[in-house]
Design an enzyme around this catalytic site. Structure first.
Site, short mmCIF file in Angstrom:
data_model
loop_
_atom_site.label_atom_id
_atom_site.label_comp_id
_atom_site.label_asym_id
_atom_site.label_seq_id
_atom_site.Cartn_x
_atom_site.Cartn_y
_atom_site.Cartn_z
N LYS A 62 0.82 -1.20 0.00
CA LYS A 62 0.00 0.00 0.00
C LYS A 62 0.86 1.27 0.00
O LYS A 62 0.43 2.32 -0.45
CB LYS A 62 -0.92 0.04 1.24
CG LYS A 62 -1.77 -1.21 1.48
CD LYS A 62 -2.82 -1.41 0.44
CE LYS A 62 -4.00 -2.29 0.85
NZ LYS A 62 -3.76 -3.70 1.07
C1 LIG Z 1 -4.45 -4.85 0.71
C2 LIG Z 1 -3.68 -6.09 0.65
C3 LIG Z 1 -3.96 -7.09 -0.29
C4 LIG Z 1 -5.12 -7.00 -1.24
O1 LIG Z 1 -5.00 -5.95 -2.14
P1 LIG Z 1 -6.28 -5.42 -2.94
O2 LIG Z 1 -5.80 -4.26 -3.71
O3 LIG Z 1 -7.29 -5.06 -1.90
O4 LIG Z 1 -6.73 -6.54 -3.78
C5 LIG Z 1 -3.12 -8.20 -0.33
N1 LIG Z 1 -2.09 -8.33 0.52
C6 LIG Z 1 -1.80 -7.39 1.44
C7 LIG Z 1 -0.66 -7.61 2.35
C8 LIG Z 1 -2.57 -6.24 1.54
O5 LIG Z 1 -2.28 -5.32 2.45
#
Ligand SMILES: *Cc1c(COP(=O)(O)O)cnc(C)c1O
Length: 495
Positions: free
Chosen positions: A110
């Site tokens: 993120k």
């Molecule tokens: C948010 C997240 C996901 C999923 O990502 P999306 O964009 O919601 O599909 C997968 N792994 C981790 C560690 C995350 O923080």
């Protein structure tokens, strides 16, 4: 580039406005029909750095920012915030590849987007006299990355809601110890879907209108925001470039990606890359036991009326996958009437269905698979014992699905979405069994490091001894009032 709602082509905005607004007023998501005109020749990008590639991609997709604004934003976001010089290094895992997306300040993918979104937001705000309250629901990782990114950004405040008791020890600590004058963090009695739905309701409720009278606007840092999605397109290009530059693939050769998925944001960014000309064959959609997407892609039936499972990959514990709406928009050739009716069904019945050619087209690009906790733990063990790689539970879900859906002869890049140390308890237990006594997250962090020799990221080590600052926990129904209160507190009287 003009953006408009997935549900109405008349509901339009430029990229600055789309970033500020987050969600369309009609509840749809911003998309652009010009996306497939934004083609990039990967060959030309091969010699460029991450930052240079990012500037090229942003220049195409965020047309009403000046190149100077984008350049400043990129330098700020990726200049020194990532501990790896490549930002998102590509390394080996067995026959395939791991795209390490977790070298940012909060140790999850993120960060790649949430280091850039605040730049885009504050540039769009500057000179408008507006102030923005970011309201974000998190399944665990977005929250901390957004808090870190928006901390002390001028004219912006942020409120994060996380599902109490449904995030890892380390994730919780990361959020509730967040410092900064403009931040608020609050637990929700419920799961991520409850939090996300309540947040969406705040946007269309009277609270938003009340705040606008004060010059305060609501926006989102969730992947429903285009400013969150677009920075994620960059690392798909980077992975391809790395494979070309290392001579693994030839010019024009297609590759696969395998993406651990919850809200469908990350995998959608890969699809944007494909639409922009990146030679991608398959985008494999990997889910945990909350496998609503696996079922949808297999059967055409999306049905959220099912038990919610709390898993060891909590950031993917999601039953309402928001960005699927964008994928359906593009796959249906921009059929806003269809999207409107599907989303109406989802809202009223918790379920919708597609079929025929549309489903076949989706199946061709997005093979899907899932792994429950037991299979995920087996993935963590296999990666460590066979390939010598320590991976987190989300990555392990993808790793297991990649074994099933990948094909010999086509290189597959597995997106590694978080540091194993964010989930050290579950990773340690999968490998070595539980520690005796009442061991906390830090005890597991130490033990995992001792056994594997892999260093935890510095910011996670530094959590030890930080003060717990945010202790509020509320019901989802109270979210609107809470946001109002925090907005007035943090942005109310202009200083
Ligand atoms: C948010 C997240 C996901 C999923 O990502 P999306 O964009 O919601 O599909 C997968 N792994 C981790 C560690 C995350 O923080």
């Amino acid at each position: 580039m003009i953006y408009h709602s997935t549900r109405d082509k008349q509901e339009t905005a430029g990229s600055r406005e789309a970033v500020l607004q987050g969600l369309c007023r009609d509840g749809g998501l911003f998309v652009s029909d010009e996306l497939s005109d934004c083609r990039l020749d990967v060959e030309e990008l091969l010699p460029l750095s991450y930052k240079e590639t990012a500037k090229r991609i942003f220049g195409l997709l965020l047309g009403d920012y000046s190149s100077q604004e984008l350049s400043e934003g990129v330098e700020e976001a990726y200049g020194s915030t990532f501990s790896a010089p490549e930002v998102t290094p590509l390394t080996r895992i067995g026959e395939n590849w791991l795209l390490e997306l977790y070298h940012g300040p909060t140790s999850a993918f993120k960060d790649v987007a949430l280091c850039m979104l605040p730049q885009l937001m504050s540039k769009a705000l500057s000179g408008t006299g507006k102030r923005v309250m970011i309201v974000t629901a998190t399944s665990g990782d977005t929250g901390k990355a957004a808090l870190n990114g928006f901390r002390d950004v001028k004219d912006v405040a942020i409120t994060v809601f996380y599902p109490e008791g449904k995030v890892s020890d380390i994730q919780r600590l990361q959020m509730i110890t967040q410092e900064g004058e403009n931040v608020a963090v609050c637990g929700i009695r419920g799961n991520f879907d409850d939090a996300q739905s309540a947040v969406k309701t705040v946007f269309s409720s009277g609270a938003g209108a009340e705040l606008e009278k004060e010059g305060i606007f609501l926006s989102s840092a969730n992947s429903i925001n285009v400013g969150r999605l677009i920075p994620q397109v960059v690392y798909y290009f980077e992975a391809y470039k790395a494979l070309r530059n290392q001579g693994v693939i030839r010019k024009g050769e297609c590759i696969d990606f395998c993406v651990p998925t919850g809200n469908f944001g990350d995998v959608l960014a890969g699809y944007y890359g494909k639409l922009m000309g990146l030679p991608i064959r398959h985008l494999i959609v990997a889910s945990n036991e909350n496998n609503v997407l696996t079922d949808f892609i297999r059967s055409g039936i999306y049905d959220r009326n099912r038990p919610f499972h709390k898993t060891i990959s909590p950031s993917m514990d999601i039953l309402i996958s928001s960005n699927l709406e964008r994928m359906l928009y593009y796959m249906s050739g921009g059929d806003v009437e269809l999207i409107r009716s599907l989303m109406q069904d989802l809202k009223e019945k918790g379920r919708f269905q597609i079929g025929g050619e549309l489903l076949e087209r989706i199946q061709e690009v997005f093979p899907a698979g899932c792994a429950d906790d037991e299979k995920t733990r087996a993935g963590i063990r296999r990666a460590y014992e066979v390939e010598g790689r320590l991976i987190d539970p989300h990555t392990a879900v993808g790793y297991q699905v990649m074994q099933e859906k990948g094909e010999k002869g086509v290189p597959c890049v597995l997106l590694s979405t978080a540091s194993p140390y964010k989930f050290c308890r579950d990773v340690y237990e999968a490998l070595f069994g539980p520690l005796s006594g009442e061991a906390d997250g830090f005890a597991y962090m130490d033990a995992l490091r001792e056994k594997t020799g892999v260093e935890p990221p510095e910011p996670l080590k530094a959590l030890r001894g930080k003060t717990e600052l945010h202790k509020d926990v509320i019901d989802p129904g109270e979210i609107g009032g809470y946001v109002m209160k925090k907005a007035m507190e943090k942005l109310g009287s202009e200083t």
